[in-house]
Structures are given as structure tokens and as C-alpha cells.
Design a protein around this motif. Structure first.
Motif, short mmCIF file in Angstrom:
data_model
loop_
_atom_site.label_atom_id
_atom_site.label_comp_id
_atom_site.label_asym_id
_atom_site.label_seq_id
_atom_site.Cartn_x
_atom_site.Cartn_y
_atom_site.Cartn_z
N HIS A 158 1.07 -1.25 -0.20
CA HIS A 158 0.06 -0.12 -0.03
C HIS A 158 0.80 1.31 0.06
O HIS A 158 0.61 2.07 -0.67
CB HIS A 158 -0.84 -0.04 1.27
N PHE A 159 1.92 1.37 0.95
CA PHE A 159 2.85 2.42 1.24
C PHE A 159 3.77 2.67 0.01
O PHE A 159 4.19 3.85 -0.36
CB PHE A 159 3.27 2.62 2.41
N TRP A 210 -8.93 4.47 14.54
CA TRP A 210 -7.90 5.20 13.69
C TRP A 210 -8.01 6.59 13.93
O TRP A 210 -6.83 7.57 13.73
CB TRP A 210 -8.32 5.09 12.23
N SER A 213 -5.49 6.83 17.57
CA SER A 213 -4.40 6.01 17.82
C SER A 213 -3.02 6.77 16.97
O SER A 213 -3.19 7.24 15.94
CB SER A 213 -4.18 4.70 17.00
N GLY A 214 -1.94 6.61 17.97
CA GLY A 214 -0.75 7.38 17.35
C GLY A 214 0.23 6.25 16.34
O GLY A 214 1.22 6.47 15.98
N SER A 215 -0.38 5.17 16.27
CA SER A 215 0.49 4.09 15.61
C SER A 215 -0.21 2.86 15.03
O SER A 215 -1.64 2.98 15.54
CB SER A 215 1.82 3.53 16.33
N TRP A 216 0.22 2.17 13.93
CA TRP A 216 -0.83 1.11 13.26
C TRP A 216 -0.97 0.11 14.48
O TRP A 216 -1.97 -0.26 14.54
CB TRP A 216 -0.01 0.61 12.20
N SER A 219 -3.78 1.07 16.95
CA SER A 219 -4.83 0.98 16.21
C SER A 219 -5.54 -0.27 16.10
O SER A 219 -6.65 -0.57 16.17
CB SER A 219 -4.79 1.70 14.93
N PRO B 79 0.66 6.81 -1.46
CA PRO B 79 -0.75 6.76 -1.25
C PRO B 79 -1.29 7.99 -0.59
O PRO B 79 -0.35 8.64 0.37
CB PRO B 79 -1.09 5.52 -0.45
N PRO B 80 -2.63 8.38 -0.50
CA PRO B 80 -3.08 9.36 0.56
C PRO B 80 -2.85 8.74 1.95
O PRO B 80 -3.26 7.37 2.15
CB PRO B 80 -4.22 9.55 0.14
N GLY B 83 -5.86 10.25 7.89
CA GLY B 83 -6.55 9.49 8.63
C GLY B 83 -5.92 8.24 8.92
O GLY B 83 -6.44 7.46 9.78
N VAL B 84 -4.94 7.94 8.39
CA VAL B 84 -4.16 6.42 8.54
C VAL B 84 -3.41 6.51 9.81
O VAL B 84 -2.48 7.44 9.80
CB VAL B 84 -3.40 6.22 7.39
N PRO B 85 -3.37 5.55 10.66
CA PRO B 85 -2.79 5.85 11.97
C PRO B 85 -1.28 5.04 11.70
O PRO B 85 -0.90 4.30 12.65
CB PRO B 85 -3.50 5.14 12.71
N LEU B 86 -0.57 5.51 10.71
CA LEU B 86 0.73 4.75 10.57
C LEU B 86 1.77 5.97 10.92
O LEU B 86 1.66 6.98 10.49
CB LEU B 86 1.05 4.39 9.14
N ASN B 87 2.67 5.76 11.83
CA ASN B 87 3.71 6.75 12.26
C ASN B 87 5.00 6.66 11.28
O ASN B 87 5.24 5.53 10.55
CB ASN B 87 3.93 6.82 13.77
N ARG B 113 2.28 10.37 13.61
CA ARG B 113 1.79 9.78 12.53
C ARG B 113 2.11 10.54 11.16
O ARG B 113 2.19 11.86 11.14
CB ARG B 113 0.14 9.93 12.67
N LEU B 114 2.13 9.93 9.94
CA LEU B 114 2.40 10.42 8.95
C LEU B 114 1.23 11.71 8.51
O LEU B 114 1.88 12.73 7.95
CB LEU B 114 2.15 9.57 7.74
N ARG B 116 0.36 13.72 10.30
CA ARG B 116 0.72 15.05 10.93
C ARG B 116 2.12 15.54 10.72
O ARG B 116 2.40 16.45 11.71
CB ARG B 116 0.32 14.52 12.70
#
Lengths: 270, 196
Positions: A158-159, A210, A213-216, A219, B79-80, B83-87, B113-114, B116
Motif C-alpha cells: 500500500h505505502f 484510527w 491511535s498514534g501508531s498502526w 490502532s 498513497p494518501p 486518517g491513517v494511523p501509521l507513524n 503519524r504520517l 501529522r
């Protein structure tokens, strides 16, 4: 008192059957949400219900029918893997509407299908038996392990889709394996807790998690916590109020979602 | 003293999708070397990277890669993340990239988070994840986009450090000054190679 019900052998198996899905579905939902494919989840659940109805008519086990139908839906979905977002959404919507139409027609015209149809749409958790519990436990174990194995590749594809291909990864294969997990989980969940309850558990807990949460990783934990707490409240509340389980769960999750959304807007000062 | 091992050799390559958009072009990339690819828009710089990884049609010529070469690729496609909680730390972990060497200001907010982070910070993290991923050859497509001058300068240093560690780097950019500062050699699409 509703808590006494948890000690009643009549309700122990249904409780743990639903609990297994309350853990699994929010986890799967987080990855579906990442891909913005929540409509596909609803289509899988509805297709599984249609498959179970057809299996009943054919004299096959219901769960087998649901699993096969959901797997076929996952295979169909993979055909649209590379399509534009709008085309994918249209395909999922057609699958959803088509499955719903077929199911309702079966229910309307075949007396044998009527009761099962209502059970699938409304949820029949309190009538689930040991077979449902075993299927839920196996499904949660297998899908949980599968998700653990696929998690990094799902996030990477995805990323970093171009990097993922450069190191030899197949986005299509990873997504198809994930879709099979989702289809199987939703098929079995639909047999136990109903179409909309399964969809509510896969869609709403990640939505709430989502935002906070501050991280995946956090979450995922929060999504499971929201799913489990809402499920336990719904299980006990439906018993206490003598109401069907599915709608109670759906309304609790919607309430949590609305309150979370309002609180989050206040929190960030909008 | 022996010459550095050649990791990639492109000879008379003509590539594109429906029709050729690139070539013929020839160049080599050795271990520890940074080669820049320059040329006007539409000259096929990104298509060349795609062809190296088998994602574009080869109409003529050949690409030879050293056996078991592992590639890393950074592109502009992101990708956008709203809202995605990945840091940031989790993003780097996906490619097994270390955070060591990030600009101090970015290193301080890698736990955020990305969604932010600023667009430039996200771009740098994305780039860093691909640059520092375990790989023998690193392909970078317009890495300076959205970076401020300090970020561009830091990136040039990071490229040199990565090359000193043994990787070969192929850098596509329209930023001539950056290429001149960071690369050992330039390949002009449709022209001759230049030593920098």
C-alpha cells in the motif's frame, strides 16, 4: 441478570462464537479500511448469505455454501484488482445488490429458505451450536495467523507499491490472499451473527480506532478492544432487553462511532 | 587496485510502453557509484527505471544485472495518508530502513503519524525508507521534489554515504545542480555521458 447468562451452558457457546469474530473482524477491517474497500466486505457478507441459502437448497452444509460463495466473490474481486477506483466500487456494488436480490427472491419463494434467510440477515447468535464455535475458533486462528503473515506485505504494497514490485512482490497475489481470508471470515461470521453485524464489526471499530491511535499497532489493539467491548455489551444487552442481538450490536457500534467522531472533533478543536 | 564490480550494464536499450519513448541508451553502474540520469520532460527517464525492473517493454538492446542483485526503488507515487494511523518509525520499518542519519528535525518527529507531518517531511521519510532499504542497487526518481534546500543538501550527503557503503545508485532528476553535486557521472538521455 444478564451476567448470569454467561454461566448458562446454553449461552456459553454462542458467547464465545461471537467473541471470536469480535476479535477477528476488527483486525481484518483495519486492513480493508486501509485499502478503502469496506464496500467489498459488505458484498462478501451478502454473497456468503446467498451461498448459504443455495447450499441449503442443494442439501449441502450451509457453511460450505457460504464459504464457496464468498471465495468466488473474492476471486471475482481480484479480476478488478488493477481497475480504477470507480470501476472497483461499481463492481462491489453490483455484487452486493445482485447477492441481496438473489437472497430475497429465494426467501420469498421457498418456504424452507425463509427461516434461514431471516437468521442470516438478522443474526442467529443465540442459536449457534458447537459446530459454529469450532468453525469460529478455527477461522480466527487461521485468519489471525494468515493476517500476521501478510500484514507487512499488505502495508508495504500500500505505502510502497513500486518498491514492493521492485523487490519481487506481487501486489495482486497478496491482495487476493487477504481477500480470501476476509471472505472466509465474513462467510462464517455471517452464519453466526448475521450480515449486518459482521459488517458492523469489520467497519466501525477500525473507524473509531484510527481517529485515536498514534501508531498502526495501537490502532489494531484499540479496534479489537472497541469490537470486544461493544460485542459483550450487545450480547448482554440483547439478552437483558429480550431483543435480537444483531441490531443491538449495530446500534451500539454506531453510537460509539458517533460519540467518537464528536469527541475527536472537539479534541482537535474543529 | 581492481575496478569496482559492475552491477548493472545497459547496452543500446530502447524501451517504452506502446511505442518506444527512450533510447538507444547505454551506461553502466558499478558498486559504490552514483550515476545521474538527466534529460528534458518526456525523454524517458522514469521509463528507463521501469525498464530496469521489467515494468516497461524493451524494444531493443539489453540489460545485464549482476546475479542476485537486490533493487530498491523510490518513485513519486505515494498513497494518501489522511486518517491513517501509521507513524514515521513504522513506515521506515516496512522497508527495514534505519532511522540513523535522518536530519535531526525529522528524527525528532519520526514517532508522529504520517498525516501529522508536512508534505516535505513525508516525502523525505518515504525517500529515506527506499534509500536505506537493504539493496545492492538503489533507483531514485526525482528525489528532491518537495524538499527544502537543507533537505536537498542532507540528501546529497546521504547518497554519498550509501554509495560508500557499497550500493550503486541511479538517480533521475530534473535538478541539474543536485545531480552535479551528488553524482559521480551523468547520463544524458539522447546525449553522451558526462563525468562530474
Amino acid at each position: 441478570m444478564p451476567f448470569d447468562a454467561l454461566l448458562d451452558p446454553l449461552f456459553v457457546q454462542p458467547f464465545f462464537t461471537g467473541l471470536a469474530f469480535a476479535v477477528l473482524l476488527p483486525l481484518l477491517g483495519a486492513y480493508l479500511r486501509l485499502r478503502d474497500e469496506w464496500l467489498a466486505a459488505l458484498a462478501f457478507a451478502q454473497t456468503a448469505a446467498a451461498g448459504a441459502l443455495l447450499a441449503m437448497l442443494a442439501g449441502w452444509p450451509l457453511q460450505l455454501g457460504g464459504l464457496l460463495a464468498a471465495a468466488a466473490a473474492a476471486a471475482l474481486k481480484s479480476v478488478f484488482e488493477g481497475a480504477a477506483r470507480g470501476v472497483q466500487g461499481a463492481a462491489y456494488a453490483m455484487l452486493l445488490v445482485g447477492s441481496w436480490g438473489a437472497s430475497v427472491l429465494l426467501v420469498a419463494n421457498l418456504p424452507l429458505a425463509e427461516r434461514l434467510g431471516h437468521a442470516l440477515f438478522d443474526g442467529q447468535l443465540y442459536f449457534t451450536d458447537r459446530d459454529h464455535l469450532v468453525a469460529a475458533a478455527i477461522c480466527t486462528g487461521v485468519a489471525g495467523a494468515g493476517l500476521f503473515a501478510l500484514s507487512r506485505r499488505l502495508l508495504l504494497s500500500h505505502f510502497f507499491p513500486d518498491y514492493f514490485r521492485a523487490v519481487g512482490g506481487s501486489v495482486r497475489r497478496v491482495h487476493f490472499l487477504f481477500d480470501l481470508l476476509v471472505a472466509a471470515a465474513l462467510a462464517l461470521a455471517t452464519m453466526s451473527i448475521g450480515v449486518m453485524s459482521a459488517f458492523a464489526l469489520i467497519f466501525l471499530p477500525p473507524l473509531v480506532a484510527w481517529a485515536w491511535s498514534g501508531s498502526w499497532r495501537r490502532s489494531l489493539a484499540l479496534a479489537v478492544a472497541v469490537g470486544v467491548v461493544a460485542y459483550v455489551l450487545a450480547f448482554l444487552g440483547a439478552l437483558w432487553l429480550d431483543q435480537p442481538f444483531g441490531p443491538v450490536l449495530a446500534l451500539i457500534l454506531v453510537l460509539v462511532g458517533v460519540l467518537s467522531g464528536v469527541a475527536h472533533r472537539l479534541h482537535i478543536g474543529l | 587496485m581492481s575496478a569496482p564490480a559492475t552491477m548493472l550494464a545497459v547496452c543500446g536499450l530502447t524501451a517504452g510502453y506502446v511505442v518506444p519513448v527512450l533510447g538507444p541508451v547505454s551506461f553502466t553502474l558499478a558498486r559504490g557509484e552514483i550515476v545521474g540520469l538527466c534529460g528534458p520532460n518526456g525523454s524517458g527517464k522514469s521509463t528507463l527505471l521501469a525498464a530496469l525492473l521489467g515494468n516497461a517493454r524493451i524494444f531493443g538492446g539489453e540489460i545485464n544485472k549482476a546475479p542476485d542483485t537486490v533493487f530498491s526503488l523510490q518513485t513519486q507515487r505515494q498513497p494518501p495518508v489522511a486518517g491513517v494511523p501509521l507513524n514515521g518509525a513504522e513506515l521506515l520499518a516496512l522497508t527495514a530502513a534505519a532511522a540513523d542519519g535522518l536530519p535531526p528535525a525529522l528524527a525528532a518527529c519520526v514517532g508522529r503519524r504520517l498525516d501529522r507531518l508536512s508534505g516535505g517531511q513525508r516525502q523525505f521519510l518515504h525517500l529515506w525508507a527506499c534509500l536505506q532499504a537493504p539493496a545492492d542497487v538503489v533507483l531514485l526518481d526525482e528525489p528532491t521534489n518537495n524538499l527544502d534546500p537543507d533537505g536537498v543538501a542532507h540528501l546529497a550527503g546521504a547518497l554519498r554515504a550509501r554509495a560508500a557503503g557499497g550500493a550503486g545508485l541511479l538517480v533521475v532528476s530534473h535538478d541539474a545542480a543536485f545531480l552535479a553535486a551528488a553524482c559521480d557521472r551523468l547520463v544524458r538521455l539522447g546525449g553522451n555521458d558526462d563525468a562530474v
